[in-house]
Scaffold this active site. Structure first.
Site, short mmCIF file in Angstrom:
data_model
loop_
_atom_site.label_atom_id
_atom_site.label_comp_id
_atom_site.label_asym_id
_atom_site.label_seq_id
_atom_site.Cartn_x
_atom_site.Cartn_y
_atom_site.Cartn_z
N ASP A 176 -56.63 -46.43 28.46
CA ASP A 176 -57.77 -45.51 28.36
C ASP A 176 -58.38 -45.18 29.73
OD1 ASP A 176 -59.65 -43.96 27.11
OD2 ASP A 176 -60.97 -45.63 26.61
N ASN A 202 -57.82 -42.00 31.38
CA ASN A 202 -57.09 -40.99 32.15
C ASN A 202 -57.94 -39.73 32.38
OD1 ASN A 202 -54.95 -42.71 31.88
ND2 ASN A 202 -53.89 -41.52 30.32
N TRP A 206 -60.71 -40.33 34.93
CA TRP A 206 -60.09 -40.46 36.26
C TRP A 206 -59.84 -39.07 36.85
CZ3 TRP A 206 -55.57 -38.89 38.63
CH2 TRP A 206 -55.17 -39.58 39.77
N ASN A 263 -55.61 -38.28 18.42
CA ASN A 263 -55.39 -37.47 19.62
C ASN A 263 -54.94 -36.03 19.32
OD1 ASN A 263 -54.23 -40.29 21.63
ND2 ASN A 263 -56.27 -39.38 21.51
N ARG A 288 -58.27 -53.57 27.06
CA ARG A 288 -58.72 -52.18 27.10
C ARG A 288 -59.44 -51.93 28.41
NH1 ARG A 288 -61.17 -48.23 22.51
NH2 ARG A 288 -61.04 -46.36 23.80
N ARG A 303 -64.26 -50.96 22.36
CA ARG A 303 -63.89 -50.73 20.96
C ARG A 303 -62.39 -50.97 20.84
NH1 ARG A 303 -66.48 -46.26 22.50
NH2 ARG A 303 -64.54 -45.11 22.77
#
Ligand code: FPP
Length: 240
Positions: free
Chosen positions: A20, A22, A25, A68, A188, A194
């Site tokens: 997680d 991306n 970033w 997604n 994560r 979560r």
């Protein structure tokens, strides 16, 4: 100098990671989200190689969730293209890398081309055992359990199984992860705390380590840190 088996640090046999951060970033750099996923793909390569080096036997990564699909067509296309390129490369370098690939998730919604690549990669890599990488693709934990329940119900209807005799162990054979030991450690990155429908059945007894680093910035040192935290907790709680 390569370390002997005795000198290697202890590692969990199965580590699972939610890749997680991306998007953030990329945003921090004024880049499109797809650039973040590209950098995330590079991080995946780095971490998968490192896992093999330190002796982790199973690495499971959340590459694309059932949620997604709500993202833009451009972003979805970008992720699918990265996966396609990676799998082609994996097929080419299979012998050299010795990696076995499995796919968790409902592959029926993927493009026929990507699906075929997944099936070929899985079939051709099944003879390799140095490390097993499980890609969660169009994966959702609840969806996995529903699909398993349907398959079990179909076996009951066909007279192959009896509903009353179902055990946890038997039900696991219907999950995408059949035959794979549960992850001892789930990581994560990105600061979110979560689990987002990632391996809910398999992680019932896992240690969770949440880290304040975005996935594209995740380095082998971060994995070392998560593993060290895992062993600190295990020592404290006796690994029960
Ligand atoms: C979550 O970050 C990441 C994803 C939804 C996609 C993960 C895909 C990859 C790392 C590339 C796959 C390719 C290979 C070769 C493994 P996010 O977009 O939700 O980040 P954000 O929370 O900062 O927006």
């Amino acid at each position: 100098m390569a370390l002997s088996e005795d000198e290697k640090m202890p590692v969990p046999q199965h580590i699972a990671i939610i890749m997680d951060g991306n998007g953030r970033w990329a945003k921090n750099r004024g880049l499109p989200r797809t650039a973040g996923h590209k950098a995330g793909g590079e991080t995946f390569r780095r971490i998968a190689n490192y896992c093999r080096e330190i002796g982790v036997k199973y690495l499971t990564v959340y590459a694309f969730s059932t949620e997604n699909w709500k993202r833009s067509t451009e972003e979805i296309g970008g992720i699918m293209l990265l996966l396609e390129r990676y799998l082609k490369e994996a097929l080419r370098d299979m012998e050299k890398n010795g990696v076995c690939f499995r796919f968790f998730g409902d592959l029926s919604r993927l493009s026929p081309k990507l699906r075929k690549l997944c099936e070929d990669t899985e079939a051709r890599s099944s003879q390799y055992h140095e490390v097993q990488v499980n890609f969660c693709l169009n994966y959702g934990g609840r969806d996995e359990i529903i699909r398993a329940a349907r398959a079990f119900a179909a076996d009951v209807a066909a007279g192959k199984r009896s509903a009353d005799s179902l055990t946890e162990l038997e039900f696991e054979n219907y999950l995408d992860s059949a035959g794979v030991p549960d992850p001892e450690l789930v990581i994560r990155p990105s600061g979110e705390q979560r689990t987002s429908n990632f391996l809910p059945w398999q992680s019932a007894y896992s240690e969770f380590v949440f880290m304040n680093v975005l996935w594209p910035d995740f380095m082998p040192e971060h994995l070392d840190e998560a593993i060290a935290e895992f062993y600190r907790r295990n020592r404290r709680f006796g690994g029960a």
